[in-house]
Design a protein around this motif. Structure first.
Motif, PDB file in Angstrom:
ATOM      1  N   PHE A 378      18.231  37.456 -14.867  1.00 41.32           N
ATOM      2  CA  PHE A 378      17.349  38.270 -14.031  1.00 41.32           C
ATOM      3  C   PHE A 378      17.893  39.672 -13.763  1.00 41.32           C
ATOM      4  O   PHE A 378      17.151  40.660 -13.795  1.00 41.32           O
ATOM      5  CB  PHE A 378      17.091  37.558 -12.690  1.00 41.32           C
ATOM      6  CG  PHE A 378      16.237  38.350 -11.752  1.00 41.32           C
ATOM      7  CD1 PHE A 378      14.868  38.450 -11.955  1.00 41.32           C
ATOM      8  CD2 PHE A 378      16.799  39.023 -10.669  1.00 41.32           C
ATOM      9  CE1 PHE A 378      14.073  39.204 -11.096  1.00 41.32           C
ATOM     10  CE2 PHE A 378      16.007  39.779  -9.816  1.00 41.32           C
ATOM     11  CZ  PHE A 378      14.641  39.864 -10.025  1.00 41.32           C
ATOM     12  N   ILE A 379      19.212  39.792 -13.530  1.00 36.27           N
ATOM     13  CA  ILE A 379      19.754  41.116 -13.171  1.00 36.27           C
ATOM     14  C   ILE A 379      19.589  42.136 -14.294  1.00 36.27           C
ATOM     15  O   ILE A 379      19.594  43.334 -14.044  1.00 36.27           O
ATOM     16  CB  ILE A 379      21.225  41.084 -12.689  1.00 36.27           C
ATOM     17  CG1 ILE A 379      22.166  40.520 -13.757  1.00 36.27           C
ATOM     18  CG2 ILE A 379      21.358  40.348 -11.369  1.00 36.27           C
ATOM     19  CD1 ILE A 379      23.645  40.803 -13.471  1.00 36.27           C
ATOM     20  N   SER A 380      19.435  41.669 -15.529  1.00 37.67           N
ATOM     21  CA  SER A 380      19.224  42.608 -16.638  1.00 37.67           C
ATOM     22  C   SER A 380      17.859  43.276 -16.490  1.00 37.67           C
ATOM     23  O   SER A 380      17.739  44.494 -16.561  1.00 37.67           O
ATOM     24  CB  SER A 380      19.291  41.875 -17.979  1.00 37.67           C
ATOM     25  OG  SER A 380      20.497  41.157 -18.050  1.00 37.67           O
ATOM     26  N   ASP A 381      16.835  42.459 -16.287  1.00 36.24           N
ATOM     27  CA  ASP A 381      15.496  43.016 -16.072  1.00 36.24           C
ATOM     28  C   ASP A 381      15.462  43.882 -14.818  1.00 36.24           C
ATOM     29  O   ASP A 381      14.811  44.930 -14.783  1.00 36.24           O
ATOM     30  CB  ASP A 381      14.462  41.890 -15.961  1.00 36.24           C
ATOM     31  CG  ASP A 381      14.175  41.254 -17.308  1.00 36.24           C
ATOM     32  OD1 ASP A 381      15.009  40.450 -17.771  1.00 36.24           O
ATOM     33  OD2 ASP A 381      13.131  41.586 -17.911  1.00 36.24           O
ATOM     34  N   LEU A 382      16.181  43.446 -13.806  1.00 35.80           N
ATOM     35  CA  LEU A 382      16.216  44.199 -12.552  1.00 35.80           C
ATOM     36  C   LEU A 382      16.821  45.590 -12.784  1.00 35.80           C
ATOM     37  O   LEU A 382      16.300  46.597 -12.306  1.00 35.80           O
ATOM     38  CB  LEU A 382      17.049  43.431 -11.511  1.00 35.80           C
ATOM     39  CG  LEU A 382      17.029  44.001 -10.103  1.00 35.80           C
ATOM     40  CD1 LEU A 382      15.723  43.637  -9.392  1.00 35.80           C
ATOM     41  CD2 LEU A 382      18.202  43.489  -9.275  1.00 35.80           C
ATOM     42  N   SER A 383      17.901  45.645 -13.549  1.00 36.55           N
ATOM     43  CA  SER A 383      18.568  46.939 -13.754  1.00 36.55           C
ATOM     44  C   SER A 383      17.691  47.896 -14.553  1.00 36.55           C
ATOM     45  O   SER A 383      17.702  49.099 -14.308  1.00 36.55           O
ATOM     46  CB  SER A 383      19.933  46.753 -14.433  1.00 36.55           C
ATOM     47  OG  SER A 383      19.756  46.357 -15.773  1.00 36.55           O
ATOM     48  N   VAL A 384      16.909  47.353 -15.487  1.00 38.03           N
ATOM     49  CA  VAL A 384      16.004  48.216 -16.270  1.00 38.03           C
ATOM     50  C   VAL A 384      14.814  48.639 -15.406  1.00 38.03           C
ATOM     51  O   VAL A 384      14.466  49.820 -15.335  1.00 38.03           O
ATOM     52  CB  VAL A 384      15.507  47.489 -17.544  1.00 38.03           C
ATOM     53  CG1 VAL A 384      14.447  48.327 -18.263  1.00 38.03           C
ATOM     54  CG2 VAL A 384      16.672  47.185 -18.477  1.00 38.03           C
ATOM     55  N   GLY A 385      14.217  47.683 -14.718  1.00 38.72           N
ATOM     56  CA  GLY A 385      13.020  47.969 -13.914  1.00 38.72           C
ATOM     57  C   GLY A 385      13.291  48.911 -12.763  1.00 38.72           C
ATOM     58  O   GLY A 385      12.436  49.712 -12.391  1.00 38.72           O
ATOM     59  N   LEU A 386      14.496  48.827 -12.197  1.00 38.95           N
ATOM     60  CA  LEU A 386      14.830  49.714 -11.074  1.00 38.95           C
ATOM     61  C   LEU A 386      15.609  50.941 -11.550  1.00 38.95           C
ATOM     62  O   LEU A 386      16.004  51.771 -10.734  1.00 38.95           O
ATOM     63  CB  LEU A 386      15.654  48.953 -10.017  1.00 38.95           C
ATOM     64  CG  LEU A 386      14.974  47.740  -9.361  1.00 38.95           C
ATOM     65  CD1 LEU A 386      15.894  47.122  -8.316  1.00 38.95           C
ATOM     66  CD2 LEU A 386      13.650  48.131  -8.717  1.00 38.95           C
ATOM     67  N   ALA A 387      15.845  51.032 -12.847  1.00 41.67           N
ATOM     68  CA  ALA A 387      16.582  52.158 -13.432  1.00 41.67           C
ATOM     69  C   ALA A 387      17.867  52.439 -12.661  1.00 41.67           C
ATOM     70  O   ALA A 387      18.106  53.552 -12.196  1.00 41.67           O
ATOM     71  CB  ALA A 387      15.695  53.412 -13.485  1.00 41.67           C
ATOM     72  N   THR A 388      18.702  51.415 -12.535  1.00 43.36           N
ATOM     73  CA  THR A 388      19.925  51.620 -11.752  1.00 43.36           C
ATOM     74  C   THR A 388      20.975  52.423 -12.526  1.00 43.36           C
ATOM     75  O   THR A 388      21.926  52.921 -11.931  1.00 43.36           O
ATOM     76  CB  THR A 388      20.558  50.284 -11.283  1.00 43.36           C
ATOM     77  OG1 THR A 388      20.996  49.522 -12.413  1.00 43.36           O
ATOM     78  CG2 THR A 388      19.573  49.462 -10.467  1.00 43.36           C
ATOM     79  N   GLY A 389      20.828  52.501 -13.840  1.00 44.23           N
ATOM     80  CA  GLY A 389      21.758  53.344 -14.623  1.00 44.23           C
ATOM     81  C   GLY A 389      23.068  52.683 -14.996  1.00 44.23           C
ATOM     82  O   GLY A 389      23.704  53.078 -15.961  1.00 44.23           O
ATOM     83  N   GLN A 390      23.500  51.684 -14.211  1.00 43.53           N
ATOM     84  CA  GLN A 390      24.759  50.998 -14.505  1.00 43.53           C
ATOM     85  C   GLN A 390      24.584  49.506 -14.244  1.00 43.53           C
ATOM     86  O   GLN A 390      23.873  49.115 -13.322  1.00 43.53           O
ATOM     87  CB  GLN A 390      25.883  51.507 -13.588  1.00 43.53           C
ATOM     88  CG  GLN A 390      26.093  53.012 -13.640  1.00 43.53           C
ATOM     89  CD  GLN A 390      27.131  53.486 -12.613  1.00 43.53           C
ATOM     90  OE1 GLN A 390      28.271  53.065 -12.628  1.00 43.53           O
ATOM     91  NE2 GLN A 390      26.737  54.381 -11.722  1.00 43.53           N
ATOM     92  N   ILE A 391      25.245  48.698 -15.065  1.00 39.79           N
ATOM     93  CA  ILE A 391      25.268  47.252 -14.818  1.00 39.79           C
ATOM     94  C   ILE A 391      26.673  46.745 -15.080  1.00 39.79           C
ATOM     95  O   ILE A 391      27.347  47.199 -16.001  1.00 39.79           O
ATOM     96  CB  ILE A 391      24.241  46.485 -15.704  1.00 39.79           C
ATOM     97  CG1 ILE A 391      24.110  45.018 -15.239  1.00 39.79           C
ATOM     98  CG2 ILE A 391      24.615  46.539 -17.190  1.00 39.79           C
ATOM     99  CD1 ILE A 391      22.935  44.262 -15.867  1.00 39.79           C
ATOM    100  N   LYS A 392      27.115  45.829 -14.226  1.00 36.38           N
ATOM    101  CA  LYS A 392      28.440  45.220 -14.419  1.00 36.38           C
ATOM    102  C   LYS A 392      28.214  43.733 -14.551  1.00 36.38           C
ATOM    103  O   LYS A 392      27.752  43.087 -13.605  1.00 36.38           O
ATOM    104  CB  LYS A 392      29.292  45.565 -13.196  1.00 36.38           C
ATOM    105  CG  LYS A 392      30.550  44.760 -13.039  1.00 36.38           C
ATOM    106  CD  LYS A 392      31.411  45.372 -11.947  1.00 36.38           C
ATOM    107  CE  LYS A 392      32.205  44.309 -11.225  1.00 36.38           C
ATOM    108  NZ  LYS A 392      33.134  44.871 -10.243  1.00 36.38           N
ATOM    109  N   ALA A 393      28.467  43.191 -15.736  1.00 34.01           N
ATOM    110  CA  ALA A 393      28.210  41.764 -15.951  1.00 34.01           C
ATOM    111  C   ALA A 393      29.349  41.084 -16.696  1.00 34.01           C
ATOM    112  O   ALA A 393      29.148  40.109 -17.401  1.00 34.01           O
ATOM    113  CB  ALA A 393      26.879  41.573 -16.674  1.00 34.01           C
ATOM    114  N   GLY A 394      30.559  41.623 -16.546  1.00 34.72           N
ATOM    115  CA  GLY A 394      31.724  40.973 -17.145  1.00 34.72           C
ATOM    116  C   GLY A 394      32.002  41.414 -18.562  1.00 34.72           C
ATOM    117  O   GLY A 394      31.523  42.447 -19.030  1.00 34.72           O
ATOM    118  N   ALA A 395      32.820  40.601 -19.242  1.00 32.57           N
ATOM    119  CA  ALA A 395      33.244  40.925 -20.605  1.00 32.57           C
ATOM    120  C   ALA A 395      32.087  40.764 -21.586  1.00 32.57           C
ATOM    121  O   ALA A 395      31.119  40.077 -21.297  1.00 32.57           O
ATOM    122  CB  ALA A 395      34.376  39.981 -21.006  1.00 32.57           C
TER     123      ALA A 395
END
Ligand code: PGA
Ligand code: ZN
Length: 430
Positions: A378-395
């Protein structure tokens, strides 16, 4: 409309129980599960656990599951899944407590996310598009990933006090290329560590970063510098650090050797020493972002460090995704980015509000996983939809981490020409 909600207990990536829910509408079944972290602060929403020591060492979540199957289910059946805010507020009202301690934020968030997925299906649009619609965001943007390549702190059994050393492939032209750059650097790093310390030092931490038995940040940065050098990407890759300094703060001092056994002497650093260390490291290595450089209650030194203008300063333990703490950081100019952990807030609607609050104040937003993750992306879609510009999801390694990055690949493919990769504009993307 929502016709049925059924929750269950599953296990997260650490083998610790968490909540999964199946939410049914006329369009089908929509599944969501929630993560949890190693650090839980006083200001975040409650991760409701049974506390029965005889079951999963106190970590079972059967009460949260029961709350979904009985109370939440009863309140939501018949509601329109496209009305995210109404659904979330119905749960907030039902809970009645400030931190969602009655029903459990883990229960509430699982349903909130499942409803969001159902809402997208109801409108027959992709999830990221539905999230953009309900938040009013118009610039769908693929975030710059912060790949954790070296793990320490609470996430690994090595001697490194600092929690994460990450890379940001800001010079990639697309997310797909960023993932390739991350993967290649990861594998070069494995070779560098093997050559230097042996294959037995290539074990990984909770979020997939290598955890060689180094004890200083500088040693880690040198390993990474060597690995980046071997990729040939050079300055297209930048470095970020999550110090998670609260973990090794003792009074007003910092014990960077906290995890080193049998020390002959204590070597504590003052906050001023830490600032000197950050300054030195930032001039020697391409560090562009530092998360939690000081203890979570040491607003003064974070502010002082941020005022030097050396790099992006991210508040994670400092802000706890809490609107009141973010407000204080905005008013006092404490830092310039928020780490968004959706499970610290507890609903999709409130996560959207936090992003709006941060963006209005020109702060960056890093959408974040937790160390205990599931295969939910879900956080992947969230980061694109909200245009957060950065995502941290580990290695760029381990299934629960790749679930997020692989979903971003699919989104980029689907968006085609419309997909913008945040790249050089990673700090504030819209
Ligand atoms: P956590 O760590 O999930 O263990 O809280 C993530 C982070 O500190 O960024
Ligand atoms: Zn952190």
């Amino acid at each position: 409309v929502i016709t049925k909600i059924k929750a269950r207990q599953i296990l997260d990536s650490r083998g610790i129980p968490t909540v999964e829910v199946d939410l049914f509408t006329n369009k089908g079944m929509f599944r969501a599960s929630v993560p949890s972290g190693d650090t839980t602060g006083m200001y975040e929403a409650v991760d409701l656990r049974d506390g029965d020591k005889g079951k999963f060492l106190g970590n079972s979540v059967t009460r949260a599951v029961k709350n979904i199957n009985e109370k939440i289910s009863e309140a939501l059946i018949g509601m329109d899944p496209t009305l995210q805010s109404q659904i979330d507020h119905a749960m907030i009202d039902l809970d009645k407590t400030e931190k969602k301690g009655e029903l459990g934020a883990n229960a509430i968030l699982a349903v909130s996310i499942a409803a969001c997925k159902a809402g997208a299906a109801e409108k027959e649009v992709p999830l990221y598009k539905h999230i953009a619609d309900i938040s009013g965001e118009t610039n769908l943007t693929l975030p710059v990933p912060a790949f954790t390549l070296i793990s320490g702190g609470k996430h690994a059994g090595n001697h490194l006090a600092i929690q994460e050393i990450m890379i940001l492939p800001i010079g990639a032209s697309r997310f797909e290329e960023a993932l390739q750059m991350g993967s290649e650097t990861y594998h070069h790093l494995k070779a560098v560590i093997t050559e230097k310390y042996g294959a037995h030092e290539c074990n990984v931490g909770e979020d997939g970063g290598f955890a060689p038995n180094i004890s200083s940040l500088k040693e880690g940065l040198d390993l990474l510098k060597e690995a980046i050098g071997r990729t040939g990407y050079n300055d297209r890759i930048k470095i970020a650090i999550d110090v998670a300094a609260s973990d090794f703060c003792i009074g007003t001092k910092y014990d960077l050797e906290k995890k080193v056994p049998n020390k002959s002497e204590q070597n504590f650093k003052s906050a001023e020493d830490m600032i000197e260390m950050y300054k030195e490291l930032c001039s020697e290595y391409p560090i562009v972002s530092i998360e939690d450089p000081f203890d979570k209650e040491d607003w003064e030194h974070v502010k002082h460090f941020y005022s030097l203008g050396i790099c992006q300063v991210v508040g994670d333990d400092l802000l706890m995704s809490n609107p009141k703490r973010i407000q204080r950081a905005i008013q006092e100019s404490t830092c310039n980015a928020v780490l968004l952990k959706v499970n610290q807030i507890g609903t999709v609607t409130e996560a959207i509000e936090v992003v709006r609050q941060a963006k209005e104040a020109n702060m960056g937003v890093v959408t974040s996983h937790r160390c205990g993750e599931t295969e939910d992306s879900f956080i992947s879609d969230l980061s694109v939809g909200l245009a957060t510009g950065q995502i941290k999801a580990g290695a760029p390694c381990r299934g629960e981490r790749l679930a997020k990055y692989n979903q971003l690949l699919r989104i980029e493919e689907e968006l085609g020409d419309q997909a913008a990769y945040a790249g050089q504009d990673w700090k504030v993307s819209s």
